[in-house]
Write a protein that holds these residues in place. Structure first.
Motif, mmCIF file in Angstrom:
data_model
loop_
_atom_site.group_PDB
_atom_site.id
_atom_site.type_symbol
_atom_site.label_atom_id
_atom_site.label_comp_id
_atom_site.label_asym_id
_atom_site.label_seq_id
_atom_site.Cartn_x
_atom_site.Cartn_y
_atom_site.Cartn_z
ATOM 1 N N ILE A 145 30.667 65.484 26.111
ATOM 2 C CA ILE A 145 30.418 64.189 26.740
ATOM 3 C C ILE A 145 30.164 63.163 25.641
ATOM 4 O O ILE A 145 29.088 63.112 25.041
ATOM 5 N N THR A 146 31.184 62.381 25.358
ATOM 6 C CA THR A 146 31.117 61.333 24.353
ATOM 7 C C THR A 146 31.664 60.046 24.949
ATOM 8 O O THR A 146 32.224 60.036 26.049
ATOM 9 N N GLU A 147 31.534 58.966 24.200
ATOM 10 C CA GLU A 147 32.087 57.703 24.675
ATOM 11 C C GLU A 147 33.602 57.788 24.796
ATOM 12 O O GLU A 147 34.196 57.196 25.702
ATOM 13 N N ALA A 148 34.231 58.546 23.896
ATOM 14 C CA ALA A 148 35.690 58.659 23.934
ATOM 15 C C ALA A 148 36.168 59.507 25.112
ATOM 16 O O ALA A 148 37.160 59.181 25.761
ATOM 17 N N SER A 149 35.446 60.600 25.395
ATOM 18 C CA SER A 149 35.904 61.520 26.441
ATOM 19 C C SER A 149 35.410 61.144 27.831
ATOM 20 O O SER A 149 36.104 61.361 28.823
ATOM 21 N N ARG A 150 34.197 60.578 27.925
ATOM 22 C CA ARG A 150 33.634 60.217 29.227
ATOM 23 C C ARG A 150 32.989 58.835 29.152
ATOM 24 O O ARG A 150 31.765 58.699 29.187
ATOM 25 N N PRO A 151 33.798 57.790 29.030
ATOM 26 C CA PRO A 151 33.220 56.445 28.900
ATOM 27 C C PRO A 151 32.427 56.008 30.121
ATOM 28 O O PRO A 151 31.597 55.105 30.027
ATOM 29 N N GLU A 152 32.686 56.640 31.259
ATOM 30 C CA GLU A 152 31.910 56.294 32.447
ATOM 31 C C GLU A 152 30.502 56.879 32.393
ATOM 32 O O GLU A 152 29.631 56.488 33.179
ATOM 33 N N PHE A 153 30.263 57.803 31.457
ATOM 34 C CA PHE A 153 28.952 58.432 31.311
ATOM 35 C C PHE A 153 28.127 57.839 30.170
ATOM 36 O O PHE A 153 26.912 57.700 30.282
#
Length: 277
Positions: free
Chosen positions: A224-232
């Protein structure tokens, strides 16, 4: 310096230096201060005699260091036949870490963690500028090596905020959908980690208590990173990561589906690193 070289120095060092701090005991205050100093100075390794409980150390850092910092990993090492723990510390990015106990910035000077001088802050800023310059060059190379007939588009939206910046059209995780405009991250991702944990615990309603190491383990195991899950998650240029209600919802939903979700994530995270608590 690579993690492998730092671990080698952790096992062989006979005294503390700028990149290596030796501790005969696991004093949480001293370790937290040295981790912040190492991070502010570009990274290094803190070596503690015996086995360190990594989960507790993350909790101590959450209380004693700002902004939030989890850029370290614990590795078992052997020093002169005796077990020890090497905490490999990454460089702080964006802004230096503050040691909350006294509100000071600490940097490495020789074999000690000392309060900041002007030169320390200057060197920190230069490291950030050099990192930004390297990123710019990498981005320029991407444009130069773009496929034939590729285009760079500048898109203007009709709606703008009070400062004239484009506002969000739609937030999506579809990798094939273009995302135009921007959203205020303080609205879309309102929680820092402490606040996200508090909100998750409130929604769990006493069924269990989530801590900083739980969240770290979940983020690492599920990428869970900004690149992979920007909605998180959103990572501001200067500051600690911010999390959305969607991330808190997801944590609570995973726990509802599997009461062992957080423990399993911790076990998987530690197993992938060969670390131990």
């Amino acid at each position: 310096m690579t993690s492998e070289r730092l671990l080698k120095r952790a096992a062989e060092a006979t005294r503390s230096s700028k990149r290596v701090q030796l501790h005969a005991s696991a004093d949480a205050t001293e370790i937290a201060r040295d981790i912040s100093a190492m991070a502010n100075s570009g990274g290094g390794v803190v070596v503690v005699a015996g086995v360190v409980e990594e989960e507790r150390l993350h909790e101590e850092l959450e209380r004693r260091v700002e902004p939030e910092f989890d850029g370290f990993e614990a590795h078992p090492v052997v020093r002169a036949g005796t077990p020890a723990t090497a905490l490999v510390v990454e460089a702080a990015v964006g802004m230096p870490l503050v040691f909350v106990d006294d509100g000071e910035l600490y940097f490495r000077r020789g074999g000690r963690s000392s309060r900041a001088h002007g030169n320390d802050v200057r060197d920190f800023i230069l490291r950030q500028l050099n990192a930004t310059r390297r990123q710019w060059i990498a981005n320029i190379r991407q444009v130069m090596h773009a496929p034939d007939r590729a285009e760079v588009a500048i898109v203007e939206t009709a709606d703008r905020d009070e400062e004239g910046r484009p506002t969000l059209i739609r937030l999506t995780t579809d990798p094939h959908a273009p995302l135009y405009g921007q959203v205020d991250p303080d609205q879309s991702h309102p929680y820092r980690q402490k606040e996200a944990i508090a909100e998750a615990n409130r929604r769990l309603d006493g069924t269990r208590s989530v801590n900083a190491f739980d969240v770290l383990s979940v983020r690492r195991v599920y990428d869970i990173t900004e690149a992979s899950r920007p909605e998180f998650v959103h990572v501001p240029k200067f500051g600690s990561p911010q999390y959305s209600d969607a991330f808190v919802d997801w944590l609570v939903e995973q726990d509802a589906r599997d009461p062992g979700f957080f423990e399993a994530a911790k076990s998987r995270y530690l197993a992938t690193r060969g670390s131990r608590r």
